[in-house]
Design an enzyme around this catalytic site. Structure first.
Site, PDB file in Angstrom:
ATOM      1  N   CYS A 172     -28.194 -19.114  21.515  1.00 26.88           N
ATOM      2  CA  CYS A 172     -29.501 -19.706  21.210  1.00 26.88           C
ATOM      3  C   CYS A 172     -29.357 -21.216  21.241  1.00 26.88           C
ATOM      4  CB  CYS A 172     -29.956 -19.250  19.828  1.00 26.88           C
ATOM      5  SG  CYS A 172     -31.552 -19.908  19.329  1.00 26.88           S
TER       6      CYS A 172
ATOM      7  N   HIS B  55     -38.221 -15.830  17.232  1.00 26.79           N
ATOM      8  CA  HIS B  55     -38.407 -17.225  16.794  1.00 26.79           C
ATOM      9  C   HIS B  55     -39.820 -17.437  16.236  1.00 26.79           C
ATOM     10  CE1 HIS B  55     -34.726 -19.258  17.958  1.00 26.79           C
ATOM     11  NE2 HIS B  55     -34.756 -18.733  19.176  1.00 26.79           N
TER      12      HIS B  55
ATOM     13  N   HIS C 216     -35.568 -11.773  21.521  1.00 22.38           N
ATOM     14  CA  HIS C 216     -34.965 -12.980  20.935  1.00 22.38           C
ATOM     15  C   HIS C 216     -36.012 -14.089  20.787  1.00 22.38           C
ATOM     16  CE1 HIS C 216     -31.563 -16.005  20.590  1.00 22.38           C
ATOM     17  NE2 HIS C 216     -32.624 -16.776  20.796  1.00 22.38           N
ATOM     18  N   GLU C 217     -36.777 -14.320  21.865  1.00 22.95           N
ATOM     19  CA  GLU C 217     -37.759 -15.415  21.823  1.00 22.95           C
ATOM     20  C   GLU C 217     -38.880 -15.110  20.843  1.00 22.95           C
ATOM     21  OE1 GLU C 217     -36.892 -18.145  22.945  1.00 22.95           O
ATOM     22  OE2 GLU C 217     -35.208 -17.305  24.059  1.00 22.95           O
TER      23      GLU C 217
HETATM   24 NI    NI Z   1     -33.120 -18.778  20.473  1.00 22.41          NI
END
Ligand code: NI
Length: 176
Positions: free
Chosen positions: A99, A145, A141-142
């Site tokens: 990341c 966030h 993953h995105e």
């Molecule tokens: Ni990330």
């Protein structure tokens, strides 16, 4: 404009981001330009708006081929506003992630193997895809966030978390 990427420990990365209420505004267009330029400059596979300090539900991702993810197939470059994820099936896969907000490190993270995602493009079209494997991993993953979740928070075996240079000596380095 290339923007500084917030790093783990910054409380702004832990906030739940707000939905985008209006497309086509100068602010949103400028945000997307900055996100594209920042992701490209850092050779990232994805970037979420909160990583540059903007608490809105906007993600971008995509990868041609990346020496840091040699087993990953290409992921089409995608910009998504207000994305939603729906797992397909109940298979969970473990895989390595990095990341831009946790530079120099890698960890093994469980993710849904298959999912459907849906969101708006910046032009206002609905984008819906069913994906699996690395593409599904990047999207999860995105989108994490946007909910204030960083991948280390999901690692189940912390022995599989460490510095890239120590985990993979001799492999090409990188920031994310
Ligand atoms: Ni990330």
């Amino acid at each position: 404009m290339i923007r500084p990427v917030l790093r783990m420990g910054d409380p702004r990365l832990l906030q739940v981001a707000e939905p985008v209420r209006e497309l086509g505004t100068p602010e949103l267009d400028a945000l997307l330009v900055d996100m594209r330029e920042t992701m490209a400059a850092l050779n990232g596979a994805g970037l979420a708006a909160p990583q540059i300090g903007v608490s809105l539900r906007v993600v971008i991702f995509g990868m041609q081929s990346n020496p840091r993810y040699p087993d990953a197939g290409p992921v089409p470059y995608t910009e998504l506003v207000n994305p939603e994820l729906e797992p397909l099936g109940d298979t969970v896969e473990e895989g390595w992630e990095g990341c831009l907000s946790v530079p120099g490190m890698r960890g093994v993270v469980p993710r849904w193997r298959r999912l459907r995602y849906r969101g708006l493009t910046p032009a206002g079209d609905v984008l819906e895809r069913e994906v699996e494997g690395f593409h599904a991993r990047v999207v999860q993953h995105e989108c994490d966030h946007l909910d204030g979740v960083l991948y280390p928070m999901r690692i189940r075996d912390l022995r599989l978390f460490g510095f890239s240079e120590a985990l993979f000596p001799g492999q090409p380095g990188g920031e994310d």
